[in-house]
Each structure stands twice: as C-alpha cells, then as structure tokens.
Design an enzyme around this catalytic site. Sequence first.
Site: not given
Ligand SMILES: NC(=O)c1ccc[n+]([C@@H]2O[C@H](COP(=O)([O-])OP(=O)(O)OC[C@H]3O[C@@H](n4cnc5c(N)ncnc54)[C@H](O)[C@@H]3O)[C@@H](O)[C@H]2O)c1
Length: 449
Positions: A287
């Site tokens: 992030c």
């Molecule tokens: N990790 C955090 O602490 C956090 C906090 C706030 C916001 N975010 C935001 O949340 C979002 C997700 O982050 P995350 O940390 O969960 O990412 P991540 O990489 O842990 O998880 C994303 C998942 O999406 C899947 N994916 C990708 N393309 C796909 C598709 N076309 N169809 C289905 N699944 C698909 C991936 O395989 C993965 O399992 C991002 O925008 C991030 O900026 C994350």
Amino acid sequence: MTTSISEGRVSRLKRKMETREARIGIVGMGYVGLPLALLFSGERFRVTGFDIAPDKVSTLNAGGSYIVRILPESIQEAQKAGFHATSDYSQIAEMDAVIICVPTPLDDHHEPDLSYVRQTVESIAPFVREDQLIVLESTTYPGTTEEIVIPILESGNQHGFRVMRGADDSGIYVVFSPERENPGDDSVARHDIPKVVGGCSPAAAELGAAMYGTIFRRVVPVSSPAVAEMTKLLENIYRCVNIALVNELKQLCMKMGIDIHEVIEAARTKPFGFHAFYPGPGLGGHCIPIDPFYLSWKAREFDFRTRFIELAGEVNTAMPYFVIDQITAALNERTKALKGSKILVLGLAYKRDVDDLRESPSLTIIELLREKGAVVAYNDPYFASVGQGRHYALNMTNTPLDRLAEFDAVVIVTDHTSYDYRAIVEQSQLVVDTRNATKGIESPKIVRC
Ligand SMILES: NC(=O)c1ccc[n+]([C@@H]2O[C@H](COP(=O)([O-])OP(=O)(O)OC[C@H]3O[C@@H](n4cnc5c(N)ncnc54)[C@H](O)[C@@H]3O)[C@@H](O)[C@H]2O)c1
C-alpha cells in the site's frame, strides 16, 4: 411509479442482506479478500471466493490456509457455513453481491497497473445481472470505478444491463469501498474499523451500506465512488508523507546527537494536533509505497504535480541506502570492510509480525549488501526460504538464530515481537538496529540508525 419500482427492488435486496440470504462473491482471495470472506461467513452469509490461482482455490477447498494469521480451522468453519472457492466465473450470476479485491500494483514505469482490475471486470461482466451489487475494494485513483469498471461492466454483459444511475428504476448497483485493514495490528478489531462507501446512485449507496452494515459496526457513506477512492489515497499519502518526515528528521537528529525516538515519545504526549509516526529502514507493503503514485499519475491529467508525494517517495526510497551507509560505518569503526563481511538481516517482512514480503526494504538491503560484496544471510520466522528479491532471485534459506555469533553484523530490519532482543544482542558481535527494537538495552555492540 418509477421510484416505487426501484424502491421495491432495493428493499428486496436489502432484506436479503439483513436476513443473510444474500450470496456474497469475493473476487481475489488474497490478504484482503480472504479475511473479508471469513468475516461475511462468520455472519452466516454463504460466501464464494473467486481466484485465478488454482493452488489457492484448491488449498481453500481442502480446508487449508496460505496466510499465516488465518488458521485452517477458520477456513473449515467457513466451509461449514457454505464457503467454497472457485475459478469458475459463471458462478458470478448466482451472487447477490460481488466484491473485487484484486491487486493494484505499479508497472515497471512506476505507473498504475490496472490490468488485474480490468481482467477481473472483463471476466465477471458476462455473468453480471440486474439487481446485483458490484463493489470495488482495490485501492486505486479517483475515477477508476466510473472510468474503467462501469464501462467494462456495461459493454461486457450479454444482456445489455446498465449500471443504475440517479432515478433509474433498475440496473446493476456499483459501489467503491476501500479496504482499511492494518495487517499485523490486532489493536482494532476488523469490524470496528469504519467502512467508507461511495455509490454510483443513492440505491447503490444504500445497498452497499446495508451489506457492510452486517459486518462493520459503522458505515461512512460518501457522495460518490471518487470521494471514497480519494479518501483511501488521502489516508495512505498522509502515512507516507509523515513517515518520510520522521525518516528525514531521524537523519538530522543522528547528526545532532539527539535520539529521535525519545523526541517522538515526548511529542506524542501532546493531546491534540500530533500523531506519532516512526522512522525505519524504508517503506514496504502493498500500500504505502505504491498507492500515493496512483494519485501522482492521475494528477498529471490535470497538469498538477503532487510534490509532497514525490518528495516523500524520494526520502523513503533513500532509506535502505542510508542503512547500508550506517552498516558500513559501524563495521569501519571495528576496522572491518563491508566487502567480505558476513551480515545477517534480522526480519524480512515489510513490517512486524506479518508474513508479507511485498516491497519490503529488507530485499533492497540484501541486494545492496550483496552488490557491495558482503556475504548475506537472513532470519525471519515467517519465511523458511526466499526466492525472488526486488531485482533478481535471492534463493536464500532461513538461518537459525543460534548462529548469530558467526556474523560480523546483525541488522535488525523488521522488529518481530517474537524476537528476544536482549539475547540477540548478547550473542551478536554487532547489532545495527533500524527499528529501535533494542530500546532499553545498553550495549556498545548496538548501533541505532
Ligand atoms: N494487503 C493489505 O494490507 C491491503 C490493505 C488495504 C488495501 N489493499 C488493497 O487491496 C487490494 C488487494 O490487495 P491484497 O493485499 O489482497 O492482494 P493479494 O495479492 O494478496 O491478493 C489478490 C488476489 O487476487 C487474485 N487475482 C488476481 N487477478 C484476479 C482475477 N482476474 N480474478 C480473480 N482473482 C484474481 C490473486 O491470485 C490473489 O489471490 C489491492 O488493491 C491493495 O492495494 C491491501
């Protein structure tokens, strides 16, 4: 008449949310999507997790977990409430609400990479139907929901359904609601973190609030998706800029012989107008190092330069280099060169008590140390091995803590709470502490930076 039709449709879906009959689909079973799925499941919703990664889908369906802080028992409990994972997008049609939690990284040119969001929306669009709530939770620049998500949803669905606007009496309900989780921080329960919701229509906003109201104690409605998108960026930019500020002041304080941590502790006794941020070896995670640049990129469309973001990025990016300088100087004091020295990096995760390596400054520090000829090892209870670094494959395995004495320097990069810092100092020849983890321990072996 028109209003009453749409009111009837909205109330029906709202009732389904309230009675937990609504089926919830979550796309992206990662650090955000999986815990969210478990929250809904814990509230007795039947949840389907969609992911393109076959290993994640099979692990979840076998009742397993791939995130350390999520126990397999929680997945198995959710399975009893109807949770399952799939890569089959046709199941989207069975959902009442679909929440998108896919990655939003930066590309090689440091620009927003919305390919995951686009691909996801393209994949779900053929199966989206009227009276379905579609939510984007991925962090992104203001305008994404309106400019990217909605056009793909409308052009891609086979029945020609439109997104509901203003007083339309039917359509797809679209909302942006940012994720605010703070991984590794259990001081605030997830359901106590207020949920910001911005809908494309009053009906969408009402449904978004109804759905999230079942799992979050407080929903904060805002007037549009763009406001919700910008809210998330403001929160992360605020953090990024303030961390840069203390990182810069730390460097000045070191020159002046002042302990920045003592200063911060004193400043935080002020009951108003000050929020404490702490210096460190550089930013990490999915992030804070990334999200601000989503806004910088968008700002260019308006001939606007986001100078605070760029300056903060500059200061924070330089921190791993500063750490290398400090290690070099500490070794030099002991008549040792960095080249050829054995260095153990203690803690790899981008922050304390998480199993997340994304953008971690430890990777940059390891690469820089290697480039300077040091022999580098690491210890981190969350990673048995590390393959890819920032720029190339590291291919390292965890070094046990009982070998600390072998190293010319132990560099504390991540201050996991499981470490016994007193024992670490006792066993090490030299400790370079970038996190103030050795606070309260007096030893000539410690160099704090
Ligand atoms: N990790 C955090 O602490 C956090 C906090 C706030 C916001 N975010 C935001 O949340 C979002 C997700 O982050 P995350 O940390 O969960 O990412 P991540 O990489 O842990 O998880 C994303 C998942 O999406 C899947 N994916 C990708 N393309 C796909 C598709 N076309 N169809 C289905 N699944 C698909 C991936 O395989 C993965 O399992 C991002 O925008 C991030 O900026 C994350």
